[in-house]
Enzyme design. Structure first.
Site, PDB file in Angstrom:
ATOM      1  N   GLN A   1      57.905   9.630 109.029  1.00  0.00           N
ATOM      2  CA  GLN A   1      58.320  10.299 107.805  1.00  0.00           C
ATOM      3  C   GLN A   1      59.641   9.636 107.394  1.00  0.00           C
ATOM      4  O   GLN A   1      60.373   9.135 108.239  1.00  0.00           O
ATOM      5  CB  GLN A   1      58.550  11.782 108.138  1.00  0.00           C
ATOM      6  CG  GLN A   1      59.132  12.629 107.042  1.00  0.00           C
ATOM      7  CD  GLN A   1      58.211  12.705 105.850  1.00  0.00           C
ATOM      8  OE1 GLN A   1      58.298  11.866 104.962  1.00  0.00           O
ATOM      9  NE2 GLN A   1      57.323  13.681 105.835  1.00  0.00           N
TER      10      GLN A   1
ATOM     11  N   LYS B   1      49.055  11.979 120.642  1.00  0.00           N
ATOM     12  CA  LYS B   1      48.374  11.047 119.728  1.00  0.00           C
ATOM     13  C   LYS B   1      48.345   9.639 120.326  1.00  0.00           C
ATOM     14  O   LYS B   1      47.342   8.925 120.217  1.00  0.00           O
ATOM     15  CB  LYS B   1      49.070  11.038 118.359  1.00  0.00           C
ATOM     16  CG  LYS B   1      48.912  12.335 117.589  1.00  0.00           C
ATOM     17  CD  LYS B   1      49.417  12.261 116.173  1.00  0.00           C
ATOM     18  CE  LYS B   1      50.902  12.380 116.036  1.00  0.00           C
ATOM     19  NZ  LYS B   1      51.345  12.613 114.643  1.00  0.00           N
TER      20      LYS B   1
ATOM     21  N   GLN C   1      63.358  14.457  92.178  1.00  0.00           N
ATOM     22  CA  GLN C   1      62.123  14.147  92.904  1.00  0.00           C
ATOM     23  C   GLN C   1      62.389  14.112  94.415  1.00  0.00           C
ATOM     24  O   GLN C   1      61.636  14.664  95.204  1.00  0.00           O
ATOM     25  CB  GLN C   1      61.584  12.783  92.431  1.00  0.00           C
ATOM     26  CG  GLN C   1      60.256  12.402  93.037  1.00  0.00           C
ATOM     27  CD  GLN C   1      59.888  10.963  92.695  1.00  0.00           C
ATOM     28  OE1 GLN C   1      60.640  10.030  92.951  1.00  0.00           O
ATOM     29  NE2 GLN C   1      58.721  10.791  92.101  1.00  0.00           N
TER      30      GLN C   1
ATOM     31  N   GLU D   1      53.245   1.526 100.966  1.00  0.00           N
ATOM     32  CA  GLU D   1      52.325   2.646 100.744  1.00  0.00           C
ATOM     33  C   GLU D   1      52.180   2.932  99.256  1.00  0.00           C
ATOM     34  O   GLU D   1      53.166   2.937  98.507  1.00  0.00           O
ATOM     35  CB  GLU D   1      52.838   3.907 101.447  1.00  0.00           C
ATOM     36  CG  GLU D   1      51.882   5.089 101.254  1.00  0.00           C
ATOM     37  CD  GLU D   1      52.371   6.354 101.939  1.00  0.00           C
ATOM     38  OE1 GLU D   1      52.291   6.389 103.177  1.00  0.00           O
ATOM     39  OE2 GLU D   1      52.839   7.272 101.234  1.00  0.00           O
TER      40      GLU D   1
ATOM     41  N   THR E   1      47.286   6.628 100.363  1.00  0.00           N
ATOM     42  CA  THR E   1      47.305   8.019 100.828  1.00  0.00           C
ATOM     43  C   THR E   1      46.018   8.758 100.454  1.00  0.00           C
ATOM     44  O   THR E   1      45.196   8.270  99.668  1.00  0.00           O
ATOM     45  CB  THR E   1      48.506   8.793 100.267  1.00  0.00           C
ATOM     46  OG1 THR E   1      48.367   8.865  98.842  1.00  0.00           O
ATOM     47  CG2 THR E   1      49.818   8.117 100.613  1.00  0.00           C
TER      48      THR E   1
ATOM     49  N   ASP F   1      46.812  18.027 105.155  1.00  0.00           N
ATOM     50  CA  ASP F   1      47.093  19.372 104.623  1.00  0.00           C
ATOM     51  C   ASP F   1      45.803  19.990 104.111  1.00  0.00           C
ATOM     52  O   ASP F   1      44.938  19.294 103.585  1.00  0.00           O
ATOM     53  CB  ASP F   1      48.076  19.282 103.448  1.00  0.00           C
ATOM     54  CG  ASP F   1      49.404  18.683 103.880  1.00  0.00           C
ATOM     55  OD1 ASP F   1      49.870  19.048 104.981  1.00  0.00           O
ATOM     56  OD2 ASP F   1      49.951  17.853 103.141  1.00  0.00           O
TER      57      ASP F   1
ATOM     58  N   PHE G   1      60.607  16.571  97.193  1.00  0.00           N
ATOM     59  CA  PHE G   1      59.824  16.019  98.304  1.00  0.00           C
ATOM     60  C   PHE G   1      60.402  16.434  99.648  1.00  0.00           C
ATOM     61  O   PHE G   1      59.679  16.798 100.563  1.00  0.00           O
ATOM     62  CB  PHE G   1      59.846  14.481  98.262  1.00  0.00           C
ATOM     63  CG  PHE G   1      58.892  13.889  97.267  1.00  0.00           C
ATOM     64  CD1 PHE G   1      57.981  14.679  96.587  1.00  0.00           C
ATOM     65  CD2 PHE G   1      58.905  12.535  97.007  1.00  0.00           C
ATOM     66  CE1 PHE G   1      57.099  14.133  95.673  1.00  0.00           C
ATOM     67  CE2 PHE G   1      58.028  11.978  96.100  1.00  0.00           C
ATOM     68  CZ  PHE G   1      57.125  12.776  95.426  1.00  0.00           C
TER      69      PHE G   1
ATOM     70  N   SER H   1      55.401  -3.329 105.332  1.00  0.00           N
ATOM     71  CA  SER H   1      54.153  -2.788 104.793  1.00  0.00           C
ATOM     72  C   SER H   1      54.524  -1.850 103.651  1.00  0.00           C
ATOM     73  O   SER H   1      55.681  -1.436 103.525  1.00  0.00           O
ATOM     74  CB  SER H   1      53.347  -2.079 105.882  1.00  0.00           C
ATOM     75  OG  SER H   1      54.136  -1.126 106.562  1.00  0.00           O
TER      76      SER H   1
ATOM     77  N   TYR I   1      57.752  11.972 113.368  1.00  0.00           N
ATOM     78  CA  TYR I   1      58.739  12.784 112.625  1.00  0.00           C
ATOM     79  C   TYR I   1      60.093  12.758 113.333  1.00  0.00           C
ATOM     80  O   TYR I   1      60.368  13.626 114.165  1.00  0.00           O
ATOM     81  CB  TYR I   1      58.227  14.227 112.477  1.00  0.00           C
ATOM     82  CG  TYR I   1      56.971  14.303 111.654  1.00  0.00           C
ATOM     83  CD1 TYR I   1      57.034  14.499 110.280  1.00  0.00           C
ATOM     84  CD2 TYR I   1      55.723  14.115 112.247  1.00  0.00           C
ATOM     85  CE1 TYR I   1      55.878  14.528 109.511  1.00  0.00           C
ATOM     86  CE2 TYR I   1      54.561  14.138 111.483  1.00  0.00           C
ATOM     87  CZ  TYR I   1      54.647  14.347 110.118  1.00  0.00           C
ATOM     88  OH  TYR I   1      53.505  14.362 109.356  1.00  0.00           O
TER      89      TYR I   1
ATOM     90  N   HIS J   1      58.295   0.093 106.687  1.00  0.00           N
ATOM     91  CA  HIS J   1      57.213   0.563 105.823  1.00  0.00           C
ATOM     92  C   HIS J   1      57.846   1.236 104.601  1.00  0.00           C
ATOM     93  O   HIS J   1      58.599   2.203 104.748  1.00  0.00           O
ATOM     94  CB  HIS J   1      56.364   1.575 106.599  1.00  0.00           C
ATOM     95  CG  HIS J   1      55.169   2.092 105.859  1.00  0.00           C
ATOM     96  ND1 HIS J   1      54.019   1.361 105.660  1.00  0.00           N
ATOM     97  CD2 HIS J   1      54.940   3.308 105.284  1.00  0.00           C
ATOM     98  CE1 HIS J   1      53.130   2.084 104.994  1.00  0.00           C
ATOM     99  NE2 HIS J   1      53.665   3.270 104.745  1.00  0.00           N
TER     100      HIS J   1
ATOM    101  N   HIS K   1      44.552   5.982 104.594  1.00  0.00           N
ATOM    102  CA  HIS K   1      44.927   7.237 105.239  1.00  0.00           C
ATOM    103  C   HIS K   1      43.626   7.989 105.510  1.00  0.00           C
ATOM    104  O   HIS K   1      42.653   7.856 104.772  1.00  0.00           O
ATOM    105  CB  HIS K   1      45.813   8.076 104.311  1.00  0.00           C
ATOM    106  CG  HIS K   1      47.247   7.669 104.343  1.00  0.00           C
ATOM    107  ND1 HIS K   1      48.272   8.570 104.313  1.00  0.00           N
ATOM    108  CD2 HIS K   1      47.830   6.443 104.399  1.00  0.00           C
ATOM    109  CE1 HIS K   1      49.440   7.927 104.362  1.00  0.00           C
ATOM    110  NE2 HIS K   1      49.180   6.634 104.399  1.00  0.00           N
TER     111      HIS K   1
END
Length: 276
Positions: free
Chosen positions: A166, A155, A202, A8, A39, A99, A206, A6, A135, A256, A67
């Site tokens: 993540q 969850k 970058q 994103e 997202t 967030d 991140f 998949s 995570y 993903h 998302h």
């Protein structure tokens, strides 16, 4: 057996960005993704862009997952958005706490992602396949690894169908997380999220923001390349292809890719992994 993948994307901010992303998607559709996720900005700030990108992907004949974050949201606003997504033909959601935009107080009627998952399930039954976040290297705001695992299990118990992690560069962290989650009864498929390495600055930025660990040997090699982007990309392709190979050999359910709205690195990694 081929491994499902998949992809994103994030909603583009300009008409030029939207046009570029259309081309990127067409290149990546050659990988036959199971779905593409889009997202959602802090506090739902990109909702319009997210939904319009989702609409385009569905029109291109590919399954799209939106998302969906709940910080600052009310039950009424979530109910309205779920109805809009359902009407659009969306069958998959990535349910997140999300967030807060800077300068906002907590607010809203949902405190945790598990509250959102439970609400979606209660409101819509099995209309949506619900993905949640995982995570492997512990959520940056978690009090402890144990409390983070408990939050993940909550969850799943609330009704999540599967999870996307993540990104990480240490496969042991992933396999340990899955084992520990299974022991708590959280036995849904956990799909590793993969971030291709194309830019050292970058990646550092991140990773510092989201708590993803860059192993010291990778960090030092990237620093040693300085501004040599060709070497950074070549090294990044080797590292991430090897990581995907370890994960595939360990029996992951799917992969993903965090594409960052680019196609080259993901296409090259998938090509090197053939047959995926």
């Amino acid at each position: 057996m081929s491994l499902p993948i998949s992809l994103e994307f994030f909603p583009p901010k300009t008409p030029e960005g939207a046009e570029k992303l259309r081309g990127v998607r067409q290149q990546l559709y050659g990988l036959k993704p199971e779905f593409c996720s889009v997202t959602y900005g802090a506090g739902g700030s990109t909702q319009e862009g997210t939904f319009s990108t989702v609409r385009e992907i569905l029109a291109e004949g590919v399954d799209a997952a939106s998302h969906f974050s709940c910080i600052g949201a009310t039950r009424a606003s979530v109910r309205e958005q779920l109805a809009a997504l359902k009407a659009m033909g969306v069958k998959r959601l990535v349910a997140l706490r999300g967030d807060l935009p800077s300068g906002y107080g907590a607010g809203g009627e949902f405190q945790y992602a598990s509250d959102l998952v439970a609400f979606i399930r209660a409101e819509t039954g099995s209309d949506f396949h619900i993905e949640v976040a995982a995570y492997p290297e512990v959520h940056p705001q978690a009090r402890s690894p144990e409390s983070d695992l408990q939050a993940f299990a909550a969850k799943v118990k609330a009704g999540a169908d599967s999870a996307i992690t993540q990104y990480f560069y240490n496969s042991d962290a992933y396999f340990r997380f899955v084992d520990d989650a299974y022991k708590l009864g959280a036995d849904v498929p956990v799909v590793p999220g993969i971030m291709p390495i194309t830019s050292s600055t970058q990646l550092m930025r991140f990773s510092d923001a989201c708590g993803a660990e860059i192993p010291r040997w990778i960090r030092l090699r990237l620093q040693a390349f300085g501004d040599d982007t060709a070497s950074i990309r070549a090294f990044g392709l080797d590292v991430v292809t090897d990581l995907c190979d370890q994960l595939r050999n360990g029996g992951v359910p799917a992969i993903h890719f965090y594409t960052m709205n680019q196609s080259a690195a993901t296409l090259e990694i998938a090509h090197r992994l053939q047959p995926l």
